[in-house]
Design a protein around this motif. Structure first.
Motif, PDB file in Angstrom:
ATOM      1  N   THR A 265      -0.643 -11.715  -0.392  1.00 37.22           N
ATOM      2  CA  THR A 265      -1.813 -11.965   0.462  1.00 37.22           C
ATOM      3  C   THR A 265      -1.564 -11.406   1.863  1.00 37.22           C
ATOM      4  OG1 THR A 265      -0.944 -14.139   1.037  1.00 37.22           O
ATOM      5  CG2 THR A 265      -2.533 -14.034  -0.792  1.00 37.22           C
ATOM      6  N   PRO A 266      -1.482 -10.089   1.984  1.00 39.97           N
ATOM      7  CA  PRO A 266      -1.222  -9.513   3.310  1.00 39.97           C
ATOM      8  C   PRO A 266      -2.477  -9.527   4.180  1.00 39.97           C
ATOM      9  CG  PRO A 266      -1.491  -7.767   1.711  1.00 39.97           C
ATOM     10  CD  PRO A 266      -1.529  -9.068   0.946  1.00 39.97           C
TER      11      PRO A 266
ATOM     12  N   MET B 182       0.813  -1.197   0.000  1.00 41.19           N
ATOM     13  CA  MET B 182       0.000   0.000   0.000  1.00 41.19           C
ATOM     14  C   MET B 182       0.853   1.255   0.000  1.00 41.19           C
ATOM     15  SD  MET B 182      -3.167  -0.794  -0.222  1.00 41.19           S
ATOM     16  CE  MET B 182      -4.070   0.616   0.303  1.00 41.19           C
ATOM     17  N   THR B 183       2.008   1.200   0.642  1.00 42.90           N
ATOM     18  CA  THR B 183       2.870   2.380   0.651  1.00 42.90           C
ATOM     19  C   THR B 183       3.345   2.693  -0.764  1.00 42.90           C
ATOM     20  OG1 THR B 183       4.707   0.928   1.238  1.00 42.90           O
ATOM     21  CG2 THR B 183       3.668   2.135   3.020  1.00 42.90           C
TER      22      THR B 183
ATOM     23  N   LEU C 228      -3.706  -1.855   6.294  1.00 39.57           N
ATOM     24  CA  LEU C 228      -4.129  -0.593   6.888  1.00 39.57           C
ATOM     25  C   LEU C 228      -2.934   0.159   7.460  1.00 39.57           C
ATOM     26  CD1 LEU C 228      -6.566   1.182   7.567  1.00 39.57           C
ATOM     27  CD2 LEU C 228      -6.698  -0.019   9.759  1.00 39.57           C
ATOM     28  N   ASN C 229      -2.035  -0.551   8.143  1.00 33.24           N
ATOM     29  CA  ASN C 229      -0.826   0.081   8.668  1.00 33.24           C
ATOM     30  C   ASN C 229       0.043   0.634   7.544  1.00 33.24           C
ATOM     31  OD1 ASN C 229      -1.474  -0.373  11.332  1.00 33.24           O
ATOM     32  ND2 ASN C 229      -0.342  -2.311  11.441  1.00 33.24           N
TER      33      ASN C 229
ATOM     34  N   GLU D 236      11.157  -7.603  -0.098  1.00 34.22           N
ATOM     35  CA  GLU D 236      10.172  -8.318   0.706  1.00 34.22           C
ATOM     36  C   GLU D 236       9.583  -9.500  -0.068  1.00 34.22           C
ATOM     37  OE1 GLU D 236       6.309  -7.357   3.518  1.00 34.22           O
ATOM     38  OE2 GLU D 236       7.482  -5.713   2.653  1.00 34.22           O
ATOM     39  N   TYR D 237       9.378  -9.331  -1.365  1.00 31.24           N
ATOM     40  CA  TYR D 237       8.899 -10.450  -2.189  1.00 31.24           C
ATOM     41  C   TYR D 237       9.940 -11.568  -2.232  1.00 31.24           C
ATOM     42  CZ  TYR D 237       7.420 -13.227  -6.156  1.00 31.24           C
ATOM     43  OH  TYR D 237       7.055 -14.273  -6.956  1.00 31.24           O
TER      44      TYR D 237
END
Length: 105
Positions: A59-60, A1-2, A66-67, A49-50
């Motif tokens: 699939t977070p 999301m960031t 949200l964070n 991270e991947y």
């Protein structure tokens, strides 16, 4: 999301800079470079991270999303505050200087 948040901010600022700031009045190139730089940083973070998580990266958990979204909004807010401070200090249109000296006369 960031990554998505910073890319959307970079695209919006780039379009505004391209359409409205031919005379460089509002110094829109500053947030453009800040947000594209942040997007590259988050892209590098996503790649590493991947590499660490593999398919689980896509699939977070909802709380993690949200964070990450709040973190992205915080980065955008900080970038806009930095841009506004630079804009107020440089005062490219001279409005602050005019307002300050108008009150002295």
């Amino acid at each position: 999301m960031t990554l998505l948040t910073s890319i959307f901010a970079a695209i919006i600022c780039t379009v505004l800079w391209y359409r409205n700031d031919a005379e460089n009045d509002m110094l829109l190139h500053i947030p453009v470079f800040m947000f594209w730089g942040a997007s590259l940083m988050w892209l590098a973070d996503a790649i590493f991270e991947y590499a660490k998580l593999g398919a689980e990266y896509f699939t977070p958990e909802p709380l993690d999303m949200l964070n990450d979204f709040y973190l992205g909004l915080s980065v955008i807010a900080l970038g806009l505050v930095i841009w506004l401070v630079i804009l107020l200090v440089k005062d490219p249109k001279g409005r602050i200087k005019t307002a300050l000296f108008k009150n002295r006369e």
